[in-house]
Every structure is written in C-alpha cells, then in structure tokens.
Design a protein around this motif. Structure first.
Motif, short mmCIF file in Angstrom:
data_model
loop_
_atom_site.label_atom_id
_atom_site.label_comp_id
_atom_site.label_asym_id
_atom_site.label_seq_id
_atom_site.Cartn_x
_atom_site.Cartn_y
_atom_site.Cartn_z
N ARG A 54 32.49 23.28 17.07
CA ARG A 54 32.21 22.13 17.94
C ARG A 54 33.10 22.20 19.18
N GLN A 55 32.45 22.06 20.29
CA GLN A 55 33.11 22.10 21.59
C GLN A 55 33.04 20.70 22.21
N PHE A 56 34.16 20.16 22.70
CA PHE A 56 34.11 18.94 23.52
C PHE A 56 34.43 19.35 24.95
N ASP A 57 33.45 19.29 25.82
CA ASP A 57 33.65 19.77 27.19
C ASP A 57 34.24 21.18 27.14
N THR A 58 35.49 21.33 27.62
CA THR A 58 36.07 22.68 27.62
C THR A 58 36.93 22.92 26.39
N ASN A 59 37.05 21.88 25.54
CA ASN A 59 38.00 21.92 24.44
C ASN A 59 37.28 22.34 23.15
N LEU A 60 37.64 23.51 22.62
CA LEU A 60 37.04 23.97 21.37
C LEU A 60 37.76 23.29 20.21
N ALA A 61 37.22 22.13 19.78
CA ALA A 61 37.89 21.34 18.74
C ALA A 61 37.85 22.05 17.40
N LEU A 62 36.76 22.77 17.16
CA LEU A 62 36.63 23.51 15.90
C LEU A 62 35.99 24.86 16.19
N ALA A 63 36.77 25.92 15.92
CA ALA A 63 36.24 27.27 16.11
C ALA A 63 35.27 27.57 14.97
#
Ligand SMILES: Nc1ncnc2c1ncn2[C@@H]1O[C@H](COP(=O)(O)OP(=O)(O)OP(=O)(O)O)[C@@H](O)[C@H]1O
Ligand SMILES: Nc1ncnc2c1ncn2[C@@H]1O[C@H](COP(=O)(O)OP(=O)(O)OP(=O)(O)O)[C@@H](O)[C@H]1O
Ligand SMILES: [Mg+2]
Ligand SMILES: [Mg+2]
Lengths: 268, 259, 302, 268, 259
Positions: free
Chosen positions: E16-25
């Motif tokens: 899961r990606q939030f904008d540019t932030n990969l919260a969960l690879a």
C-alpha cells in the motif's frame, strides 16, 4: 462550525455558486409566479435601487456596522466577565443561571422603550441591544470552557506555586478562547439583526435598519430588499471578521510554530 | 536503608481519608538526597494521593511532610511534580511551557528563558523551542513536561507515571533519557509506575504498595550496577526482584477483579 | 445665537408625509428663527411615544388624541397643545369596485391596525348595523395591511384616507372604496395632535409658543409649496421612500387642515367633549377626565 | 450548558432566590427612582393585573405555547435533515453553508409580511418563523456532531459489514444527540421570542405576543409586563422541556444501566 | 513454518502506497488455522495499514488477501477486527455493544441476544449486560470490545493493540483472559502490540516489522509450552527471543529519533 480546510479556489468558488443559486432561484420564482412588485421585487429591481441610492445605503452601512461592532465587542466582553464571575462560586452560578435563561424569552422590543428612556436616543441603547444578543451565548460557552479545564492541570499549576490570578490568567483564560469564538461565530451574523432591531427601537441614526423600516412601511420593496442585501453583506463581513480575529488570536490551532513577529518567538 | 541523618524527603505518619475510604494509611518513608525511588502498586492504592500530599495540593488527614528537615505540609511549590498526562499548554510554545513556573510567578526574565533554551538544547529539543506542543510527538511532549519540572529548580521531583501513555518502544528510549537527565542534574526522584520492568530498571529502591487501605507493603533495594543497559532485563538479580514484586502484587487475594 | 434643543418624538417609527411640515420647516429655518433646534426622533412602537413624552425624554410629540387620553388615564403629565387636521377620516377601505356597506362586513376578514382606537371605532361602526366584533374576523399585521388587501388575503382593511388610502392609489393607480366611520356613529374629531410634557410646558412657556409659531408657519408654507415639501422629505429620507407615495400623501393631507392660518392648530373644546363622550359610551377605557383637561390653547400664536 | 449535578434542594432553592432577587431589585428600583407607572409598573401592579385577567392570559399562554412547540419541533427536524444532507457531500456543504450564514443576518420581521402573504394567517407562517430561529443552531451543531464521529469507529462499523444506512442509523445519528440538544437548549427560550414576533407579524391568534402588543398600544404597562411574565414562564417551560426530553432520550449520560422499562433491557 | 496446505489467511504481495509514502512494501504471509500470531514493530511501520487491508476497509495498492483460499481483497465483513480504542457505543448497553454486528445487519434476533448474554456470562461480565459502557473500567470495556468481535463469528480475529491503553497490571490479567478465550473459541488470531513481553507471552509466532518502507523483517516461532504462567517471563527461551527482537528493533539505525 470551524470552516473546513479547503483549497482557496474552493472557498471562493462555493460562495460564488451559492450566490448565483440564490439570485437565480429568487429571479426564477418572481418571474414564474408573476409575484407583484409590492410583494417582492426581482433582483434587477433591487440592483437598480442600489445603484440609484448607493450613497445613503453606504452611509447606512457604516452607521449600522459601527453599532454592530461596538455592541458586539461590548457584549462579548461583558459576557466574558459575567462567565468569570459565575465561575467563582456555585451559589452565584446557581442564582444567575435561571435569570439568564428566562431573560432570553423576553422580546427585546418590549423593553427597548425603557432602555431608551434610561439611556437616551444616542448610541447607548443600540449598543446595549446588540450586546444582549451576544451576551448569552458567550456566557454559556465561556462558562463551559472555564469549567472544563482539566483538574490535574490546575493542580499542577498550583503545585508550581501559581496564584489564583496567575493561574486564571495563564491557564484558565486561554482555554476559553475556543468556546468563546464558537459562541461569537454563532452570534456574529445574528447580532446584525440585533443592530437592526436596535435602530428600530429609537432611531435617530441613518443606519440600514432604519432604512429598511422606512422602505418596508411604505411598500417600497426594492428599497426593503436593497437594505436586506446590505444586511446580508454586513452579516458576511461580521462572520469573516470573527474568523479572522480567531485566526490571529489562536495561532496554535493552525500553525506548528509561534509566528516570527510574536514577542514569544525566541531568537538565538 | 541508605538514609542520611537528615533525609531529603520524609513522610511521617502521613494518611488521607476520603469520606469513609482510607486512601492512604499512615505512611512513613525517608528518601535520601539523590536517590531514585520507584513506587509500584495496583490502581487505586493511593500513589497519586501520596504525591498530591507531598506536592502540597492536598492536605493529609494526619502526619507531616518534611523536605530537608523543614515542615512543608500543605505548602505547594516545594517540589517538582509531573503527571502521566503531559498537561502542556497548547497555546504556549515549547519554550514557554518549559518556563511555565516562572510565568506563573509573574514574568519570565531573559535569563530564565535562556536557561529554558539551554535545557531544551541539552536534551535534544533545541530545534523545537518555538513550536507549539501540537507539533510534537508523545515522547517529545513528555520530555518537555519533564524539562518544565526541571526548570523549577526543585531538588525533589515527583513523577507520577510519566511514561504511562507512551508505547513500549518510545518508553524505553525515554527511560534511558530520564536516567541520563537524573545523572546530570543530580535530583532526588520519586517515580510512580505500573510497569515492574520499568521500576526495577530505573530505581535505587522500589516501594511496593497495596490497596485497601493504601499502604507501602515493602521497600526493595535494587543493587544492579549503573549505567544499566538492555542486558539488565535478563540479569538474575533483575528477574528475582521482578518475581518478588509480582508475587506481592498478584498474590494479594483481592486483585483478581482489577481488570 | 444659541439654539434651544427641542426633542420632538413622533407617533410611529417610520417617517411619512404627515411629518412634512417640520421637515420642511427645519430646512427653511422656521424653527431656528424662533431659537429652536428641532431633533426629530422616532419611538420603537406606536405605544412608546407617550412614555418618552411623559418622562420628559422628549419635550413635544406628534401623536394622536387617543394616545393622550390613554396616557392621562395612566397619570402621565402630558397635554395636547394643538390639533393636526380637523376631522376623522378613518374608515374601512376595500379594493376598487368592491364597495362595502356595514352590513356586508358580516363574516368578512379585516386587516386592522392594532391599536385601541381602531377597535373602539370598529365596534361603533358595527353596532350601527347591529353587528358585533364576533361577526367579523380581524387580522393585525405589524407593518402593513395593504399588501394583504391587494393580494386578496383580506376583504377589507381599516385605515385613514391619507395613509392606507394613499397607498392603494399609489400601487394600483386607482382609489380604493372607502366606508367612512363618521357616517356610522364614530365621532368626527381630529385624529392627530401635537402634545407636550406638562412640566416642561410650565417652565418653558415661551419655547412652547415659539415651537407652535414655527410649526404653524411651516404648515402654511408646506401647503402652499407641495413640490418643495416633497423634495425636502426625499432629501432627508433618500430613496427609502417612494416619492410618488409621499407626494400623493401630502396632497391628500393638505385639505384636512381646513385652514392653514393661525387657527390651523386650534383645539376645539367641542371635539374633545364629543370624543370623551363616545369613549364613555363605548366603555373604551376607565379613568376618563373632563374634556378640558386634555388640551390647552394657551401656547398657540395669537 | 449542562445543568450542574446538585442536590434537589439546591436546584429548587437557587431559582427561588433568583426569582426573589429579580422581583426585589425591580420593586426597589421602581420605588426608589419613583418610576412612573406608564413606564414601568411595580411587581404588585403586575400581579394585580394577572389576577384580574388570568383567563385571557392563560388562553394566550396556551396559544403561544402551541405555536412555539410545533415550530420548535419543525425547526429542529428540518435543521437535522439539512445537516444530514450537508454531511453527504463537500459540495453541498460548501454551497449551502455561506447561504445559511448570511441568511442569519436578515431580520425575520423584514420577511414576515411576505411569509404571511404566501402562507395565510393561520398557524403556518408562525411556525415557519419559530422554526427559523431553531434551524441554524441545529444545523451547525448536528453537522459538527456528524463530522466529529471517530473515523476508526466508522471503519470498524464498515469492517463489521454495516451498510451506509445502518451505520448512519446506529453509529452516526446517536452521536449527534448531545450537540443537537445543546443547540436546542441554547435556542429554546429564544424561540419563544420567535413566537412573539410571529404573532406580531400577522395575528389572528389570541397569543401572549398579541396580548403584549395590544396592552402596549394602550400604554397599559401592567398588561405589558404581565405578558412579559408569561413569556418568561413560557421560556422556562421551554427550557425545562428540552432538558427533560434530553434526559429521557439520553439515559446513558445519567444512569449506569438501561432503564428497566426499555425494550433494550435484557431479562434473564 | 507450520502452514497447512491451504492457509487460513494468506497475504500475497500485498502493498500500500500513500502518495509517495510506501506504508507497506509487498508482503507475503501465511497463517494457519488456530494460530496465534503477534506482530511487533515501531510506530508507523504499517501494522494498522496491513490490518485495514485484511479487514477490507482499505484497498491495497497491489496484491491479494485470501481467507480459506477465497479471495476477499477489499471485501469487508470477512474477519473480526478490534482496535486499541474500545470504540463502544456509549448509548448502547453492554449487550447491544456485543451484538453490534447483528444490529448493523438489521435487527438482532432473540437468539443472537441470548448468545451475547451467554458470551458475557462466560467471560465474567454477566452482571453488566444492561449497563452502559461508561459504568465499566477500561479492562472491562476492552473485554466487551473483544466479545463484540467474537460475536461476529469470524474465524480470523485481527486485534490491533487491544491492550495498549491499559495499565500494565490490568494488561497482564487481560492477556491471561485472552489466552483462555482463544483456547475455548479456537479462532485464528493476529495480534499487534508494541510490547515485546506481551508478544512473546501470547504468540505461536512473532512477526517483527520494520519501517520505511513497512515490511516484515522476520518471523520467529515461540516454542514455549502452553498454558504459560508468570514464570515464562524468566524462561531462558523467552529471554533469548526478547533479546533477539530488541536487537531487530533497536539496532535499526534510524530508530534513535523515534521517541
Ligand atoms: N478527590 C477524591 N475524592 C474521593 N476519593 C478519592 C479522591 N481522589 C482519590 N480518591 C480515592 O482514593 C483512592 C486512591 O486513589 P489514587 O488516585 O491515589 O490511586 P492511584 O494509586 O494513584 O491509582 P492509579 O494507579 O489508578 O493512578 C482510590 O480509591 C480513589 O477512588
Ligand atoms: N490515511 C492515510 N493517509 C496517508 N498516510 C497514511 C494513512 N494512514 C497511514 N498512513 C501512513 O502510513 C504509515 C503506516 O501507518 P500505520 O498506521 O499503518 O502504522 P502503525 O504501524 O499502525 O503505527 P502505530 O504503531 O503508531 O499504530 C505511516 O507513515 C502513516 O503516516
Ligand atoms: Mg494515580
Ligand atoms: Mg497502528
């Protein structure tokens, strides 16, 4: 009623749509139902009237705005003081609260003659009437604010050797700002109505309220609605003003840091 | 017990009754200068009551509190005090929150503010002095709360579950940090916690309390060498102390309904 | 020259054509010639005029005969110092071409101006045809009943020829139908009056005389120069008013003075006697005084 | 403005003291300043008038109370519906909010004539006027309530398979009760004034507002103040009624358990 | 790993990606029926993000979630879900809160309510079914929240720091209670916690996560015998696991500023 955080274009676009919508429905209804002019004018009639008489209306706007502004501040300050007073003792609170509640049911117009007899025909009775509109919500909200300060916080402040006054000044008072402003926002536009009623009460003023009454009493509906338009504008100005002051007085609600111009900003 | 002739803090027969509820039975407790005392005990055993009495914001039903041999019963402003809630003022900057003590006494002088800045810098918050508390994480906020207590210049610090609201990982970092602060500032600390690991990790002595009526059941010295690292958690002395405290707490018959 | 400030409280909150004499008179300097600076103030409601006058907040008032009677029954120290108009032009107005007789009113809905005198006269008219208030339905509107009439929400309205009557003419271009009260038992006495606070009057007889002199002069001048009169009004109250209405109203008002000479304001003792007698007969209020207590002609110009 | 938890004798004693205080100050002032009766009567005058004319006043009380009650409920319900509507979409909210705010600045009296022409002389225009007084605070507070429901709670409800409607019904709606009632308390007594203004606008009713106006027009100050006294009473009744309904509808705020008469009470 | 041929819960390349932030690879994780899995990791490493995806209230940027071999990606109502906040409805009785699932699906039947009562009685809250949540202590409220989850009859329970807000002593009692519930109800549990002791005490396997981007760094089996008592805290295997997890977490270079 905190305004939503939204991009600038939205906070401009939405009110514009709202404006167009209101004008459109109004115009459509007047045309469709063939409403006679002495009942309700069309937006075009009103616009023509405003252009025709803009000077008087503009002066009236200023007069009413002044009454609103001074009365509003007066009401807010005295409401605040009353709340502080009521916070000091259970007995004072217990006795004053019922009076405050019941007093709300008395129509201002019923007492405005008495007010004018006491205070004269000048600004004073008008200010009192506007102030009364703001007074009650401010008392209620500020009192709630004062009484909801965390007891542990007060205990901490006392353990640090704070006096009754310094604790009030630095701990309790700032905690009332948020409820204070929510009361002010709720009553901002409404106290414009207060100013109007005040002008009806004893009018030597040339305010918008007096203009409205004069126009209304003789079936000059274009004049009436022109006055209403100015009142709506005044209400908007009042509301925006309160939001602006709140924004300036409570920077911690919008910003991560104290503004650089503040005396509280530390420079190394 | 390692008490000096005149203890830093002395409770003599201090008790407190709320209506019919004896929140704190008569309690005696001497704490030496520079000691780090932890107090553990189940909810409602009178820990906060004891602290409120020492801090002078609650009057004891009986007994007296002495600091450096001076009777300070019922006097506030004699000790530093900090709670689980950080209780920072949201409308004040970090610096002002650190200096709250002097603000409450009138005005802050330039020197007092400079000292606050120095504290913030020394303990890793130098970049945040002009921020409002809302911009800080929970751990940072608790650090500010502790600095506020330090800036009061009291020899005795009462910390009532200061890390109770933090997650375990932040908490461990804060424990390390607190020990470093304690070492530098040389204050006397009384620290309330629910967490037995935390109590043993931090303390010179652990006071175990039990409820109904609230009283100190035992005081256990912790002889683990300092500085303590992560490895103390597995040291035999640690495990033995932990076991003993658990026995005190969980084998009291009336704790089964605490949850 | 130092001017004496005189507070002149009006009968109702909104200016209208009745006020033209003192508006034009002020503009022309008739009052300042007499050493008076006239401050025209309006009350919150029609009922408050006598409170301001009685307490001395205002020294003189433009009011109605009935208000003076009510005020004196409450022991307010006020007295009529001049009449405004001669007779009673109050009655029932209905839409053009819809002429009503008193008997027709049975079962009808009437828009009324909610004051005691309206109620009293209505009763007098109805009793002329053997009806009572129970036979009609009344609606009191705070501002104006004429729109209700024009929108056919009511069958008729109460009012006077130079106010409600004028409105109907201005809006529809045609005169409405008028059922005069005086033809059905109501006394033909003047509706409006100038009044003063009695305490002030005793101390300042000369100012009172000066006020009435200036007012008499103003009436005469305004009646002679109606165009100028309407202009003065429009100047002071801008476009909040429909100039056509004000003009019509003033033109409708001028004839009601009868004469505009020095006798224009003279109180007629007979009028007051008739009024008091009618009020007594219909039991409109308690505490009626002898007719001569209600007025004085002592301050009128010779 | 939650009333304080206090022993019963206090919640009776304090209002009684308040009442005595108000009457005392009023009486004292009238005597001391020799206020003439046609400006302000003494409490004794008013009491005498009430005894004299209690029948008309009592009927008037009932008439006005009815107008208040129906209008109040109408305003609360429509305000609630409006808030729910505005909660569904950012755009709807963005457009309607400015209209709502500005509309507050328009004095009701200015539009009451038009209302009467549209709606007749019956109850309808009066109900609308009373409803307008309650409408705005209810919209603002209920909207705030709806928007402050914990996002995690909504996520949880969705994870449990709740539909949009059932989540609204069981999770969001009950959360608006507290802000709803605080709006209602704030506007309860004030909407009595609304009923009075409504009666002035087009009165065929024999309500207290109409009584007030008639007494006022005859300089009958005892009658005016008797009417004001009844209005104050009406305000008190309105306020107490709201508190009572709140107490009944939100038992969880005062009681540890669901009441035994409730259908939610489980019997073994 | 003790996976059966068809795992109860399977994450395949979920990210899961939030904008540019990969919260969960992209993450793979198989969980067997009846297993008790604990997930530990510092704040912000994507634990709640992973749970929200499994619960179907958040769409993954990629990958799929399977329960019993069925693809349930983005479908809510498939698993039981519980958070640190108890999220009880204050206006509902304990019983209604337990039955919230059926209330949200329309009406509760008599049978469903009776089952809720039985749950409450079985787990020690029988006297409180008609109470409002405000009358309960924190531990009792969390027990109600768990019963609400149990009453949903889902085989897989996701518990996101359910005891994070409780004091340590209440917490220990709750852990014991949870294990007894798990034993009786035979559900598959995934349990997020910050507390390493708690993770080891409860789990069959502990998944250790690390942030930036959030991912599962290692999965450690716990071979301590059940039932586990207070003595496991001092067992060598426990201490060794604890040390290993601490090393994973605290020796990641970028965790020094987490406090
Ligand atoms: N102001 C008060 N009035 C009445 N009873 C009180 C008051 N403060 C505390 N108590 C009671 O005194 C007892 C001790 O409370 P205290 O807050 O000191 O416990 P504690 O050990 O700090 O608990 P916790 O671990 O939950 O903070 C409790 O039974 C509590 O209910
Ligand atoms: N709705 C969202 N929008 C944007 N970013 C989000 C959102 N939810 C979570 N994040 C980000 O995703 C990352 C992982 O968040 P998550 O809540 O899953 O962490 P966590 O492991 O549960 O942390 P904690 O232990 O504090 O609960 C964080 O960097 C967070 O800021
Ligand atoms: Mg405590
Ligand atoms: Mg999380």
């Amino acid at each position: 009623m905190q305004p939503e955080k939204q991009p600038l274009w939205r906070s401009v676009l939405y009110p514009v749509i709202a404006f167009i919508l209101v004008i459109g429905i109004w115009w459509g209804a007047v045309e469709f139902y063939q409403v006679p002019r002495y009942v309700m004018p069309s937006p075009a009639d009103v616009w023509a009237h405003i252009l025709d008489d803009y000077r008087t209306l503009w002066i009236g706007f200023q007069v009413t705005f002044k009454e609103f502004l001074i009365g509003f501040v007066l009401g807010a300050v005295s409401g605040f003081v009353m709340a502080v007073l009521m916070d000091t003792s259970k007995t004072v609170r217990g006795v004053l609260y019922p009076i405050l509640i019941v007093s709300q049911a008395i129509p201002i117009i019923a007492i405005s003659a008495a007010l004018t007899i006491w205070l004269g025909f000048g600004l004073a009775p008008k200010l009192v009437i506007v102030a009364l509109v703001v007074f009650f919500p401010v008392v209620v909200n500020v009192l709630d604010g004062l009484r909801s300060v965390d007891g542990d916080l007060l205990r901490l402040a006392r353990s640090m050797g704070g006096t009754r006054w310094s604790i009030f000044r630095h701990v309790k008072m700032p905690a009332t700002l948020t409820p204070l402003f929510s009361a002010l926002k709720l009553s901002a536009t409404f106290s414009v109505t207060g100013a109007v009623i005040a002008e009806w009460s004893a009018s030597t003023s040339g305010g918008i309220g007096a203009y409205l009454m004069q126009a209304n009493s003789r079936l000059n509906t274009s004049g009436t609605f022109a006055a209403i338009a100015y009142l709506a504008l005044l209400g908007l100005v009042a509301f925006v003003l309160v939001i602006l002051v709140e924004y300036l007085l409570t920077p911690w609600r919008n910003k991560p840091m104290v503004p650089r111009w503040s005396t509280r900003f530390w420079r190394k | 017990m390692s008490t000096t002739p005149v203890p830093k803090l002395r409770l003599s027969d201090v008790s407190r009754q709320f209506d019919t509820n004896l929140a704190l039975a008569p309690t005696n407790f001497d704490i030496a200068e520079g000691e780090f005392i932890c107090v553990v005990g189940p909810s409602g055993c009178g820990k906060s009551t004891m602290f409120n009495i020492i801090a002078g914001v609650l009057h004891p039903s009986s007994g007296s509190v002495e600091v450096d041999g001076q009777d300070v019963t019922g006097k506030s402003g004699q000790v530093g005090y900090m709670l689980q809630k950080d209780l920072l003022l949201p409308w004040r900057t970090v610096l002002d929150n650190i200096c709250l003590g002097s603000i409450l006494h009138g005005r802050t002088t330039k020197a007092q503010r400079a000292e606050g800045v120095e504290l913030a810098e020394r303990y890793g918050l130098g970049d945040y002095i002009n921020h409002y508390p809302s911009a800080l994480s929970g751990g940072m906020r608790q650090r500010v709360a502790l600095m506020r207590t330090l800036a009061m210049h009291r020899d005795v610090l009462l910390l009532d579950e200061p890390f109770g609201a933090l997650d375990s990982m932040t908490r461990m970092a804060m424990q390390q940090w607190l020990l470093s602060v304690w070492k530098m500032e040389k204050r006397t600390v009384v620290f309330v916690t629910h967490d037995i690991d935390e109590a043993i990790f931090l303390a010179d002595r652990v006071a175990v309390m039990s409820p109904r009526p609230g009283r100190i059941r035992d005081i256990l010295p912790v002889n683990l060498p300092r500085p303590r690292g992560r490895n103390v958690y597995t040291a035999p002395e640690f495990l033995q102390l932990k076991d003993q405290i658990m026995t005190y707490i969980y084998d009291e018959k009336d704790n089964s309904d605490a949850a | 020259q130092d001017l004496t400030k005189l507070t002149f409280i009006q009968e109702w909150p909104t200016p209208d054509g009745f006020w033209i004499p003192w508006i034009l008179g002020s503009d022309k300097g008739f009052y300042s010639e007499e050493g008076i600076e006239l401050e025209i103030v309006t009350p919150p409601t029609v009922a408050d005029t006598m409170k301001f006058l009685g307490t001395g907040r205002a020294e003189v008032a433009f009011t109605t005969s009935m208000d003076i009677v009510f005020a004196k029954s409450q022991e307010a120290p006020v007295v009529a110092i001049g009449r405004y108009g001669r007779g009673n032009n109050w009655g029932i107005l209905s839409a053009t071409g819809d002429k009503l007789s008193v008997a027709d009113l049975k079962g009808k809905t009437l828009g009324i101006y909610n004051d005691a005198w309206t109620m009293a006269q209505l009763e007098m008219i109805l009793s002329d045809a053997g009806l009572s208030m129970e036979d009609i339905k009344t609606v009191a509107a705070s501002d104006d009943t004429v729109p209700l009439l024009l929108q056919k929400r009511v069958d008729a309205v109460t009012g006077i020829t130079n106010a409600e009557g004028t409105e109907i003419v201005t809006v529809t271009g045609k005169a409405g139908e008028f059922l005069p009260a005086i033809e059905h038992g109501a006394p033909n006495t003047p509706i409006f009056a100038l009044a003063a606070n009695m305490g002030w009057l005793a101390k300042n007889p000369d100012t009172a005389k000066a006020f009435l002199r200036a007012t008499t002069k103003s009436i005469a001048y305004s009646a002679a120069h109606p165009e100028e009169a309407v202009e003065a009004f429009a100047k002071r109250y801008a476009k909040a008013y429909d100039p056509a209405f004000i003009k019509q109203q003033w033109l409708d008002t001028i004839p009601l003075f009868g004469t505009t000479d020095n006798k224009a304001l003279l109180n007629d003792a007979k009028d007051w006697e008739t009024l008091v007698a009618a009020l007594a007969k219909f039991k409109v209020l308690d505490g009626l005084l002898p007719a001569t207590d209600y007025f004085t002609n002592d301050y009128l110009p010779e």
